[in-house]
Scaffold this active site. Structure first.
Site, mmCIF file in Angstrom:
data_model
loop_
_atom_site.group_PDB
_atom_site.id
_atom_site.type_symbol
_atom_site.label_atom_id
_atom_site.label_comp_id
_atom_site.label_asym_id
_atom_site.label_seq_id
_atom_site.Cartn_x
_atom_site.Cartn_y
_atom_site.Cartn_z
ATOM 1 C CB THR A 230 29.596 45.755 39.225
ATOM 2 O OG1 THR A 230 29.000 46.679 38.296
ATOM 3 C CG2 THR A 230 29.170 44.341 38.875
ATOM 4 C CG ASP B 212 36.405 45.219 35.962
ATOM 5 O OD1 ASP B 212 37.412 44.782 36.558
ATOM 6 O OD2 ASP B 212 35.268 44.717 36.074
ATOM 7 C CG HIS C 172 48.375 17.872 61.934
ATOM 8 N ND1 HIS C 172 48.170 17.393 60.658
ATOM 9 C CD2 HIS C 172 47.928 16.907 62.783
ATOM 10 C CE1 HIS C 172 47.635 16.192 60.729
ATOM 11 N NE2 HIS C 172 47.467 15.868 62.008
#
Length: 482
Positions: free
Chosen positions: A46, A326, A458
Site C-alpha cells: 500500500t 501494520d 547558516h
C-alpha cells in the site's frame, strides 16, 4: 488446463511485500537465507502503490501550484492551470519507478518472488492460490514465516467503497479530474492531508469529525498552525458529528451527519447536518489485514482488533512465526514496519536483534508538517522525569522567512539533571526532514549540550534545532530565553 499442484520448501516465507515484507526479504537474502516472498497485489504494498508515495507526490504537486498562485508577496504573479490527470500520470510514473526498483532489488538479493494469495494450512505450511483461470495453487513448507500483510481503509456503515461517489484514500489518489466539492469524513492524518491536496486545487472541502479537533493524539500547540492553515485554504469543519448515510443528489451526493454524542431525550442536541458534494472521501483510519490468512490453522493469535501481537523480537505466540508492519499493531508507520521486518529476519538468522521504539519518528504531511519523536513534555513527566523544555519559533529563522513559510516551531524535551534528549516536536516547514537529527540524538543518548554545540550551517532550517537546544539551556541567541 489447470497447473498441477506442487510443493516447495523455503527457510523463510514472507507474506506481503510492503515496506515490512520486502525489507525483510532483502535482508534475508543478504544473510544467505533461502527466502520466498508472496504478494497478491503489487510489490511495495500500500505504501508505495496507494499510500505514502502517491499521496506525497500529489501533496508536492498541489503545493507547487498553490505556492505559485499565492506568491505575490515575492513579486511572482501566476495563475497555474491544474491538470489533475497530468499530476496523476506523473505520480504513477514515480510509483512505477519505485515498485519496479523493489522487484529488481529483491531479485538481485536472490529472493524468490511468488504472486498469489497465501493462507496457512498449519504452522509450517501455506497454500498459495494464483489468480486467473487455470492457474491453480501450490504448497510451500517453511521453517520460519513473517506475516506482513499490512492494513486497509476502515469502512463505516452505509458507506461502501464500491459505490461510485464514496471514495477511500486509494481511489481519491487516482481521480483524474478535480471535484468541485468534496466531503471528507475523518480529520486524522489521512483526511487532513488529502483535504489540503484538494483544497489547493480549488475544491470546496468540508471535513466531518466526530471529535472536537483535528489530528487526535497530537498536542494542541502542534495542531493549531495546521488548523489555521486549513481554514485559510477554505476548508470548513463540522466537529462533533459522525457520517450516518449518503443519498444521491443532483450534483453528486448528500451526506447526512448525526451528532456524535446523541443522547436520547436531549432537547438541546444539535440537528443533523446535510452536506452536498460531488463525492465523499471516508478516511477514518485503517485496520489490519489478518482475516484472510487463516491464522488459526497455524495457531497464531490476534487481539480483539485483529492485530497480531508480537514481542520485542517480532515473534508471535508461535515461536517460528513472526509479524511486522501494520498487521503487528500501532504505530502504523511504514518505517516502523521496515524496522520490524529487518529485526524479524535477523532474529531468524540468529543475530542479536530487538525492536526499540524509543526513537521512532512520526510525521504528518499536512500544511505545515508535523513531526514528533520520543516523549512529549507530558509523557516525560508521567514517566517520572522533571523535564526541561526548549523551543525556537520559525518566525525567528532567517531561512524560514526566505521560504515564505515561517509558521511553527521546534521544541525539545530533555532531562533536567544531565540534559539527555528525551523527545522533540516540530510543526513547520520541512518538519519531516528536521526530525531525523533529533531522532539520532535520542538514539545515541545525546545531550542538549551535544546538539547546541554542533555547528549548523547558516542559513538553514536545521539551525532551529540547535537554537531550541540552546533555549533549553538558557542561552539561545535568536529568541528570548525561558
Amino acid at each position: 488446463m489447470v497447473v498441477g499442484d506442487v510443493t516447495t520448501g523455503t527457510d523463510v516465507l514472507i507474506v506481503g511485500a510492503g515496506p515490512a515484507g520486502y525489507v525483510a526479504a532483502i535482508r534475508a537474502g543478504q544473510l544467505d537465507l533461502d527466502v520466498t516472498l508472496v504478494e497478491k497485489d503489487a510489490y511495495g504494498g500500500t505504501c508505495l502503490n496507494h499510500g505514502c508515495i502517491p499521496s506525497k507526490a500529489l501533496i508536492t504537486a498541489t503545493d507547487v501550484a498553490h505556492e505559485a498562485a499565492n506568491a505575490e508577496e515575492m513579486g511572482i504573479h501566476a495563475d497555474p492551470a491544474i491538470d489533475l490527470s497530468g499530476m496523476v500520470a506523473w505520480k504513477d510514473d514515480v510509483v512505477d519507478q519505485l515498485t519496479s526498483g523493489v522487484e529488481k532489488l529483491c531479485k538481485a538479493n536472490q529472493v524468490n518472488l511468488l504472486e498469489g494469495t497465501a493462507t496457512f494450512a498449519d504452522e509450517n505450511t501455506v497454500r498459495v492460490s494464483h489468480d486467473g483461470e487455470g492457474q491453480g495453487s501450490e504448497t510451500i513448507e517453511f521453517e520460519h514465516a513473517i506475516v506482513s500483510t499490512g492494513s486497509r481503509p476502515v469502512e463505516i456503515p452505509n458507506f461502501d467503497f464500491d459505490d461510485d461517489p464514496v471514495l477511500d484514500s486509494r481511489q481519491a489518489l487516482s481521480l483524474t479530474s478535480v471535484p468541485d466539492s468534496l466531503v471528507v469524513v475523518g480529520a486524522g492524518y489521512i483526511g487532513m492531508e488529502l483535504a489540503s491536496v484538494f483544497a489547493k486545487v480549488d475544491t470546496d472541502v468540508t471535513v466531518i469529525e466526530m471529535l472536537e479537533s483535528i489530528l487526535p493524539g497530537y498536542d494542541d500547540d502542534l495542531k493549531r498552525p495546521v488548523k489555521q492553515r486549513a481554514t485559510e485554504l477554505g476548508i470548513e469543519f463540522e466537529f462533533g458529528y459522525t457520517a450516518a448515510e449518503w443519498r444521491e443528489a443532483d450534483d453528486g451526493v448528500r451526506v447526512v451527519a448525526e451528532p456524535a454524542d446523541r443522547t436520547a431525550g436531549d432537547d438541546e442536541e444539535p440537528d443533523p447536518l446535510e452536506l452536498e458534494a460531488e463525492a465523499v472521501l471516508v478516511a477514518v483510519g485503517r485496520e489490519p489485514v489478518s482475516d484472510t490468512l487463516d491464522l488459526e490453522a497455524a495457531g497464531v493469535e490476534t487481539n480483539d482488533r485483529g492485530f497480531i501481537e508480537t514481542d520485542s523480537r517480532a515473534r508471535t505466540n508461535v515461536d517460528h512465526i513472526f509479524a511486522a508492519g501494520d498487521v503487528a499493531g500501532e504505530p502504523m508507520l511504514a518505517h516502523k514496519g521496515s524496522m520490524e521486518g529487518q529485526v524479524a529476519t535477523e532474529v531468524i538468522a540468529g543475530e542479536p536483534a530487538a525492536i526499540d521504539y524509543q526513537a521512532m519518528p512520526a510525521v504528518v504531511f499536512t500544511d505545515p508538517e508535523i513531526a514528533t519523536v520520543g516523549l512529549t513534555e507530558t509523557e516525560a513527566k508521567e514517566a517520572g522525569f522533571d523535564p526541561v523544555v526548549g523551543q525556537f519559533p520559525f518566525r525567528a529563522s532567517g531561512r524560514a522567512l526566505t521560504t515564505g513559510d515561517a509558521e511553527g516551531f521546534v521544541s525539545v524535551v530533555a532531562t533536567e539533571s544531565k540534559g539527555y534528549l528525551l523527545g522533540a516536536s516540530i510543526v513547520g516547514p520541512e518538519a519531516s526532514e528536521l526530525v531525523a537529527e533529533l531522532g539520532l540524538a535520542i538514539e545515541l543518548g545525546a545531550t542538549l549540550e551535544d546538539v547546541a554545540s554542533t555547528v549548523h550551517a547558516h542559513p538553514t532550517l536545521s539551525e532551529s534545532v540547535m537554537e531550541a537546544a540552546e533555549n533549553a539551556l538558557g542561552r539561545a541567541i535568536h529568541t528570548l530565553n525561558r
